[in-house]
Scaffold this motif. Structure first.
Motif, PDB file in Angstrom:
ATOM      1  N   ASP A  89      -2.384  15.888  -2.548  1.00 17.20           N
ATOM      2  CA  ASP A  89      -0.902  14.994  -2.613  1.00 17.20           C
ATOM      3  C   ASP A  89      -1.415  13.633  -3.361  1.00 17.20           C
ATOM      4  N   THR A  90      -2.009  13.464  -3.527  1.00 14.51           N
ATOM      5  CA  THR A  90      -2.457  11.879  -3.821  1.00 14.51           C
ATOM      6  C   THR A  90      -3.675  11.471  -4.543  1.00 14.51           C
ATOM      7  N   PRO A  91      -3.801  10.949  -5.344  1.00 13.78           N
ATOM      8  CA  PRO A  91      -4.991  10.881  -6.371  1.00 13.78           C
ATOM      9  C   PRO A  91      -6.150   9.679  -5.309  1.00 13.78           C
ATOM     10  N   ALA A  92      -5.681   9.133  -4.010  1.00 11.36           N
ATOM     11  CA  ALA A  92      -7.138   8.258  -3.225  1.00 11.36           C
ATOM     12  C   ALA A  92      -6.446   7.723  -2.354  1.00 11.36           C
ATOM     13  N   SER A  93      -7.342   8.119  -1.167  1.00 12.61           N
ATOM     14  CA  SER A  93      -6.925   7.340   0.503  1.00 12.61           C
ATOM     15  C   SER A  93      -6.272   6.486   0.641  1.00 12.61           C
ATOM     16  N   TYR A  94      -6.474   5.578   1.724  1.00 11.52           N
ATOM     17  CA  TYR A  94      -6.253   4.341   2.588  1.00 11.52           C
ATOM     18  C   TYR A  94      -7.991   4.122   2.066  1.00 11.52           C
ATOM     19  N   HIS A  95      -8.785   4.543   2.661  1.00  6.80           N
ATOM     20  CA  HIS A  95     -10.192   3.893   3.271  1.00  6.80           C
ATOM     21  C   HIS A  95     -10.772   3.520   1.667  1.00  6.80           C
ATOM     22  N   GLU A  99       0.611  -1.327   0.042  1.00 10.70           N
ATOM     23  CA  GLU A  99      -0.012  -0.147   0.183  1.00 10.70           C
ATOM     24  C   GLU A  99       1.139   1.074   0.034  1.00 10.70           C
ATOM     25  N   ASP A 100       0.902   1.860  -0.807  1.00  9.98           N
ATOM     26  CA  ASP A 100       2.437   3.037  -1.117  1.00  9.98           C
ATOM     27  C   ASP A 100       1.566   3.933  -2.051  1.00  9.98           C
ATOM     28  N   ILE A 101       0.749   4.495  -2.302  1.00  4.07           N
ATOM     29  CA  ILE A 101       0.332   5.466  -2.826  1.00  4.07           C
ATOM     30  C   ILE A 101       0.681   6.898  -1.759  1.00  4.07           C
ATOM     31  N   ASP A 102       0.997   6.905  -0.661  1.00  6.27           N
ATOM     32  CA  ASP A 102       1.228   7.530   0.023  1.00  6.27           C
ATOM     33  C   ASP A 102       2.850   7.963  -0.335  1.00  6.27           C
ATOM     34  N   THR A 103       3.116   8.671  -1.529  1.00  6.57           N
ATOM     35  CA  THR A 103       4.279   8.852  -2.201  1.00  6.57           C
ATOM     36  C   THR A 103       5.960   9.771  -1.487  1.00  6.57           C
ATOM     37  N   VAL A 114     -12.005  11.456   3.591  1.00  4.47           N
ATOM     38  CA  VAL A 114     -11.172  12.243   2.466  1.00  4.47           C
ATOM     39  C   VAL A 114     -11.059  10.862   1.508  1.00  4.47           C
ATOM     40  N   LEU A 115     -11.857  10.764   0.300  1.00  9.08           N
ATOM     41  CA  LEU A 115     -11.071   9.577  -0.225  1.00  9.08           C
ATOM     42  C   LEU A 115     -10.344  10.241  -1.340  1.00  9.08           C
TER      43      LEU A 115
END
Ligand code: GLU
Length: 283
Positions: free
Chosen positions: A191-197, A44-48, A186-187
């Motif tokens: 800074d990131t085009p999607a959220s964890y949820h 789960e690496d979307i948070d660059t 927040v979805l």
């Protein structure tokens, strides 16, 4: 195959794996193997800003050393941004999302000014400032290039579902989902085009996960996940939220605890079997 148990381990590569991760991964892996099911690995690496490639490769290496194997390719979330974008478009098209231009400072100021800000499991819920913006003002800000997050309009989303929501947790039993206290989550972040949820629920559905094994620290988030599943028509898997490992002083293990890092235990000469036992799963 119908009825096959599919579990997963879904670490974020923001640091080294420690015994707490090993506990979770081994539990998910054992459950799948005991049932003749499938065990999946997802990064789960979307948070660059926080994730690093070297942590990702160290995670795979540590898990292999620990004796875990996984079925199929590792799913890397950053390679699937278009899929998350598609899910957001569907929600947005139904009027369930709105752009939020607030900075953290704006939100703090707004909360400080309101007498009794409702508190949810993640702290004070968003006060809803941007929900009230007129369409013309929204359009103007978007056209001006003001960065924005996308928030779920919680009240509208609950209305759209229109029924009680439940999930089953192996420890807590049947739980009635109550996502309202989270407020307008927040979805998609600025800074990131999607959220964890969004990503976690999307991927559990896309990968056919039937049993989500994770720490009890994520039990509260499940209330939001069940709502997203209902909105998107995704199945709700079973959940096994397990207790968290603590250090000798009783504090919850964290990535900063070097003593518990798998890499350090390995370098100190511990065997995989010893580390499995330290992680709560003696052979
Ligand atoms: N990626 C999350 C974490 O490392 C876990 C997500 C999950 O298991 O649902 O905390």
């Amino acid at each position: 195959m119908a009825g096959t148990l599919v579990s997963r381990f879904a670490p974020s590569p923001t640091g080294a794996l420690h015994l707490g991760h090993a506990h979770s991964a081994l539990l998910a892996w054992r459950r799948a193997r005991a049932a003749g099911g499938r065990f999946l690995l997802r990064l789960e690496d979307i948070d660059t800003a926080r994730c690093r490639a070297e942590f990702a490769s160290a995670i795979l290496d540590d898990l292999g050393w620990l004796g875990l194997d996984w079925d199929g390719p590792v799913r890397v979330q950053s390679a699937h941004l278009a899929e998350y974008g598609g899910a957001l478009d569907r929600l947005r098209g139904r009027g369930l999302l709105y752009p939020c231009f607030c900075t953290r400072a704006d939100i703090q100021r707004e909360l400080a000014a309101s007498a009794a800000a409702p508190h949810g499991p993640e702290g004070a819920a968003y006060p809803g400032t941007c929900r009230a913006l007129l369409a013309a003002e929204r359009d103007r800000r978007i056209a001006a290039g003001t960065p924005y997050a996308l928030r779920l309009d919680m009240a509208v989303a609950l209305g759209a579902v229109g029924r009680a929501l439940y999930f089953h947790d192996e420890t807590a039993g049947r739980v009635t989902a109550d996502p309202a206290p989270f407020g307008d989550v927040v979805l998609a972040r600025k800074d990131t085009p999607a959220s964890y949820h969004l990503c976690v629920t999307h991927d559990d559905a896309a990968q056919g996960v039937t049993l989500v094994v994770r720490g009890v620290d994520l039990l509260a988030a499940t209330h939001v996940h069940v709502l997203l599943q209902a909105l998107m028509g995704w199945p709700t898997p079973a959940y096994a939220h397990h207790g968290l490992l603590a250090d000798a002083s009783g504090r919850r293990l964290a990535k900063r605890d070097r003593a518990a890092a798998l890499r350090d235990l390995r370098e100190a000469g511990r065997s995989p079997a010893e580390v499995r036992a330290l992680a709560g799963w003696p052979d």
